[in-house]
Design a protein around this motif. Structure first.
Motif, PDB file in Angstrom:
ATOM      1  N   VAL A 190       0.830  -1.208   0.000  1.00 37.37           N
ATOM      2  CA  VAL A 190       0.000   0.000   0.000  1.00 37.37           C
ATOM      3  C   VAL A 190       0.870   1.266   0.000  1.00 37.37           C
ATOM      4  CG1 VAL A 190      -2.002  -1.098   1.050  1.00 37.37           C
ATOM      5  CG2 VAL A 190      -0.239  -0.152   2.521  1.00 37.37           C
ATOM      6  N   TYR A 191       2.144   1.110  -0.329  1.00 40.53           N
ATOM      7  CA  TYR A 191       3.062   2.230  -0.546  1.00 40.53           C
ATOM      8  C   TYR A 191       3.228   3.097   0.693  1.00 40.53           C
ATOM      9  CZ  TYR A 191       1.923   0.761  -5.280  1.00 40.53           C
ATOM     10  OH  TYR A 191       1.715   0.012  -6.411  1.00 40.53           O
ATOM     11  N   LEU A 192       3.432   2.420   1.839  1.00 40.04           N
ATOM     12  CA  LEU A 192       3.671   3.118   3.091  1.00 40.04           C
ATOM     13  C   LEU A 192       4.886   2.539   3.780  1.00 40.04           C
ATOM     14  CD1 LEU A 192       0.024   3.278   4.543  1.00 40.04           C
ATOM     15  CD2 LEU A 192       1.319   5.198   3.589  1.00 40.04           C
ATOM     16  N   SER A 193       5.448   3.313   4.697  1.00 42.54           N
ATOM     17  CA  SER A 193       6.506   2.773   5.538  1.00 42.54           C
ATOM     18  C   SER A 193       5.885   1.827   6.554  1.00 42.54           C
ATOM     19  CB  SER A 193       7.241   3.893   6.262  1.00 42.54           C
ATOM     20  OG  SER A 193       6.387   4.498   7.225  1.00 42.54           O
ATOM     21  N   PRO A 194       6.614   0.822   7.056  1.00 44.14           N
ATOM     22  CA  PRO A 194       6.044  -0.098   8.039  1.00 44.14           C
ATOM     23  C   PRO A 194       5.486   0.601   9.267  1.00 44.14           C
ATOM     24  CG  PRO A 194       8.089  -0.989   7.166  1.00 44.14           C
ATOM     25  CD  PRO A 194       7.961   0.417   6.609  1.00 44.14           C
ATOM     26  N   SER A 195       6.180   1.621   9.765  1.00 44.90           N
ATOM     27  CA  SER A 195       5.719   2.294  10.980  1.00 44.90           C
ATOM     28  C   SER A 195       4.423   3.070  10.731  1.00 44.90           C
ATOM     29  CB  SER A 195       6.803   3.235  11.511  1.00 44.90           C
ATOM     30  OG  SER A 195       7.137   4.211  10.526  1.00 44.90           O
ATOM     31  N   HIS A 196       4.354   3.769   9.608  1.00 42.55           N
ATOM     32  CA  HIS A 196       3.139   4.547   9.327  1.00 42.55           C
ATOM     33  C   HIS A 196       1.962   3.622   9.025  1.00 42.55           C
ATOM     34  CE1 HIS A 196       0.700   7.939   8.429  1.00 42.55           C
ATOM     35  NE2 HIS A 196       0.633   7.725   7.116  1.00 42.55           N
ATOM     36  N   PHE A 197       2.247   2.534   8.309  1.00 44.62           N
ATOM     37  CA  PHE A 197       1.186   1.573   8.023  1.00 44.62           C
ATOM     38  C   PHE A 197       0.641   0.960   9.310  1.00 44.62           C
ATOM     39  CE2 PHE A 197       0.168  -2.980   7.388  1.00 44.62           C
ATOM     40  CZ  PHE A 197      -1.025  -2.814   6.691  1.00 44.62           C
ATOM     41  N   SER A 198       1.524   0.584  10.222  1.00 45.43           N
ATOM     42  CA  SER A 198       1.094   0.006  11.495  1.00 45.43           C
ATOM     43  C   SER A 198       0.218   0.978  12.266  1.00 45.43           C
ATOM     44  CB  SER A 198       2.302  -0.394  12.341  1.00 45.43           C
ATOM     45  OG  SER A 198       3.013  -1.447  11.742  1.00 45.43           O
ATOM     46  N   TYR A 199       0.604   2.254  12.245  1.00 52.72           N
ATOM     47  CA  TYR A 199      -0.183   3.274  12.940  1.00 52.72           C
ATOM     48  C   TYR A 199      -1.582   3.383  12.331  1.00 52.72           C
ATOM     49  CZ  TYR A 199      -1.999   7.880  14.106  1.00 52.72           C
ATOM     50  OH  TYR A 199      -2.807   8.910  14.490  1.00 52.72           O
ATOM     51  N   LEU A 200      -1.657   3.466  11.011  1.00 56.21           N
ATOM     52  CA  LEU A 200      -2.954   3.593  10.344  1.00 56.21           C
ATOM     53  C   LEU A 200      -3.833   2.375  10.611  1.00 56.21           C
ATOM     54  CD1 LEU A 200      -2.100   5.082   6.816  1.00 56.21           C
ATOM     55  CD2 LEU A 200      -3.172   6.240   8.756  1.00 56.21           C
ATOM     56  N   PHE A 201      -3.234   1.197  10.558  1.00 56.50           N
ATOM     57  CA  PHE A 201      -3.992  -0.040  10.727  1.00 56.50           C
ATOM     58  C   PHE A 201      -4.556  -0.137  12.141  1.00 56.50           C
ATOM     59  CE2 PHE A 201      -5.017  -4.469  10.988  1.00 56.50           C
ATOM     60  CZ  PHE A 201      -5.260  -4.876   9.685  1.00 56.50           C
ATOM     61  N   ARG A 202      -3.717   0.113  13.128  1.00 53.51           N
ATOM     62  CA  ARG A 202      -4.179   0.030  14.520  1.00 53.51           C
ATOM     63  C   ARG A 202      -5.226   1.100  14.805  1.00 53.51           C
ATOM     64  NH1 ARG A 202      -2.005  -2.083  19.342  1.00 53.51           N
ATOM     65  NH2 ARG A 202      -0.063  -2.663  18.313  1.00 53.51           N
ATOM     66  N   ASN A 203      -5.045   2.283  14.240  1.00 54.09           N
ATOM     67  CA  ASN A 203      -6.000   3.359  14.459  1.00 54.09           C
ATOM     68  C   ASN A 203      -7.352   3.031  13.839  1.00 54.09           C
ATOM     69  OD1 ASN A 203      -6.564   6.165  15.357  1.00 54.09           O
ATOM     70  ND2 ASN A 203      -6.808   6.542  13.161  1.00 54.09           N
ATOM     71  N   ALA A 204      -7.354   2.319  12.703  1.00 52.26           N
ATOM     72  CA  ALA A 204      -8.603   2.000  12.011  1.00 52.26           C
ATOM     73  C   ALA A 204      -9.320   0.810  12.627  1.00 52.26           C
ATOM     74  CB  ALA A 204      -8.326   1.725  10.531  1.00 52.26           C
ATOM     75  N   LEU A 205      -8.579  -0.250  12.991  1.00 54.72           N
ATOM     76  CA  LEU A 205      -9.197  -1.503  13.418  1.00 54.72           C
ATOM     77  C   LEU A 205      -8.929  -1.878  14.868  1.00 54.72           C
ATOM     78  CD1 LEU A 205      -8.612  -3.704  10.234  1.00 54.72           C
ATOM     79  CD2 LEU A 205     -10.546  -2.242  10.805  1.00 54.72           C
ATOM     80  N   GLY A 206      -8.143  -1.085  15.565  1.00 53.69           N
ATOM     81  CA  GLY A 206      -7.920  -1.342  16.982  1.00 53.69           C
ATOM     82  C   GLY A 206      -7.025  -2.524  17.282  1.00 53.69           C
ATOM     83  N   GLN A 207      -6.263  -2.965  16.311  1.00 52.84           N
ATOM     84  CA  GLN A 207      -5.361  -4.087  16.495  1.00 52.84           C
ATOM     85  C   GLN A 207      -4.242  -4.004  15.464  1.00 52.84           C
ATOM     86  OE1 GLN A 207      -7.151  -7.921  15.284  1.00 52.84           O
ATOM     87  NE2 GLN A 207      -8.847  -6.731  14.425  1.00 52.84           N
ATOM     88  N   PRO A 208      -3.076  -4.569  15.757  1.00 47.87           N
ATOM     89  CA  PRO A 208      -1.987  -4.544  14.787  1.00 47.87           C
ATOM     90  C   PRO A 208      -2.252  -5.505  13.633  1.00 47.87           C
ATOM     91  CG  PRO A 208      -1.352  -5.775  16.739  1.00 47.87           C
ATOM     92  CD  PRO A 208      -2.689  -5.181  17.038  1.00 47.87           C
ATOM     93  N   PRO A 209      -1.594  -5.311  12.503  1.00 44.50           N
ATOM     94  CA  PRO A 209      -1.817  -6.190  11.352  1.00 44.50           C
ATOM     95  C   PRO A 209      -1.569  -7.666  11.659  1.00 44.50           C
ATOM     96  CG  PRO A 209      -0.561  -4.254  10.699  1.00 44.50           C
ATOM     97  CD  PRO A 209      -0.658  -4.220  12.192  1.00 44.50           C
ATOM     98  N   ALA A 210      -0.561  -7.969  12.460  1.00 42.04           N
ATOM     99  CA  ALA A 210      -0.245  -9.367  12.762  1.00 42.04           C
ATOM    100  C   ALA A 210      -1.393 -10.050  13.506  1.00 42.04           C
ATOM    101  CB  ALA A 210       1.039  -9.448  13.580  1.00 42.04           C
ATOM    102  N   GLN A 211      -2.038  -9.338  14.420  1.00 43.07           N
ATOM    103  CA  GLN A 211      -3.171  -9.922  15.157  1.00 43.07           C
ATOM    104  C   GLN A 211      -4.363 -10.129  14.232  1.00 43.07           C
ATOM    105  OE1 GLN A 211      -4.249  -7.808  18.736  1.00 43.07           O
ATOM    106  NE2 GLN A 211      -6.263  -8.788  18.850  1.00 43.07           N
TER     107      GLN A 211
END
Length: 321
Positions: A239-260
């Motif tokens: 999705v053309y993001l850095s890992p840290s920024h992607f993790s932030y967006l994902f957790r903010n949207a779904l309340g959990q990290p991508p791995a979970q």
């Protein structure tokens, strides 16, 4: 309220003065599409001494009480239900039916289905209320009628599918008949769900919070590549993001990290495969992205509270919900 987050893009055409406007709905990749897949639809009539549970289901289970009274339990909470009550057993929570006094039979309609909004489970975005009293007689009759029609279609489909399987592949005509029967079930169920949602809307969230389209695309990618190793760096690059920024967006949207999210999705797929196929535990483990069977077994037991073998055994011999 806005139930489905639909961004409608229209093309408006007017060839000459006085002609009506023509609107064309165009596909939009940001729209979350709704889908419904039935698991079972049944009309139940149980005596006073019938009970079951506690059990858990990977999909939401809906009941409509037609007659009688009974005590049910969802997780630790008990509810006394009677005619007119609509019950939703949330997926993943244990539920049970208790016995009643002599003569107090209970009749209810039961339905379980997989509801999705895009790559997400519907109940995760719009949690259902557990108990709703349908006090309007006309609304109750309409819902019960549509539910019963769906159950009849489902039973016809089951009989047709059994007949089709018993004679083997008899050509395209039989396959088309099966497909058309399934289409009738889907049509009846979509009408059922529309009536259900109209009834439950006052108790549901008014608006779905916006989910970043890059998070949606990442979820779709994970679901499409569930059998593969998917490191965070690969997802972020998709999705053309850095890992840290992607993790932030994902957790903010779904309340959990991508791995979970990926772990939960893998276990959910494994549950479906355990119930719907005869594949070995080892093969299912591979198909949901676990390289080692022991790793899969540990993850499944941690999530479901039992081994994959026990889960398959319990649900394949269960016919009482």
């Amino acid at each position: 309220m806005t139930l489905l987050t639909i961004d409608l893009t229209f093309l408006t055409m007017k060839e000459r003065e006085g002609d009506p406007l023509m609107f064309i709905l165009h596909p939009n990749t940001q729209r979350l599409e709704f889908s419904l897949q039935p698991r079972w639809i049944r009309h139940m009539d149980k005596p006073h001494d019938f009970s079951f549970g506690p059990v858990t289901n990977p999909f939401p289970v809906f009941w409509l009480i037609l007659d009688g009274t009974r005590t049910i339990q969802i997780d630790e909470e008990r509810y006394h239900v009677h005619k007119g009550d609509l019950i939703v057993f949330p997926p993943g929570l244990p539920y049970r039916l208790h016995t009643a006094e002599v003569g107090n039979n209970v009749r209810y309609l039961s339905l379980s289905c997989n509801l999705k909004l895009g790559p997400f489970d519907f109940h995760e975005l719009y949690p259902f209320p557990k108990i709703t009293a349908v006090s309007d007689g006309a609304v109750f009759d309409t819902l019960a009628s549509q539910w019963t029609e769906s159950a009849v279609c489902f039973e016809q489909f089951a009989a047709l599918q059994e007949q089709h399987d018993s004679v083997g592949d008899s050509g395209g005509s039989a396959d088309l008949t099966v497909s058309l029967t399934l289409l009738r079930i889907q049509g009846a169920l979509y009408q059922w769900f529309a009536q259900l949602i109209n009834l439950l809307i006052p108790q549901m969230p008014e608006r779905l919070h916006a989910i970043d389209p890059r998070v949606v695309n990442a979820c779709i990618y994970m679901q499409s590549h569930v059998q593969e190793s998917i490191p965070l760096e690969k997802l972020a690059a998709h999705v053309y993001l850095s890992p840290s920024h992607f993790s932030y967006l994902f957790r903010n949207a779904l309340g959990q990290p991508p791995a979970q999210y990926l772990r939960n999705y893998r276990i959910g797929v494994a549950k479906e495969l355990l119930l719907q196929t005869s594949w070995s535990i080892s093969e299912i483990s591979q198909r949901v992205g676990y390289g080692e069977l022991s790793e899969f077994s540990r993850a499944f037991r941690k999530s479901a509270g039992q081994s994959p073998q026990d889960y398959r055994r319990e649900w394949r011999h269960a016919d009482f919900r």
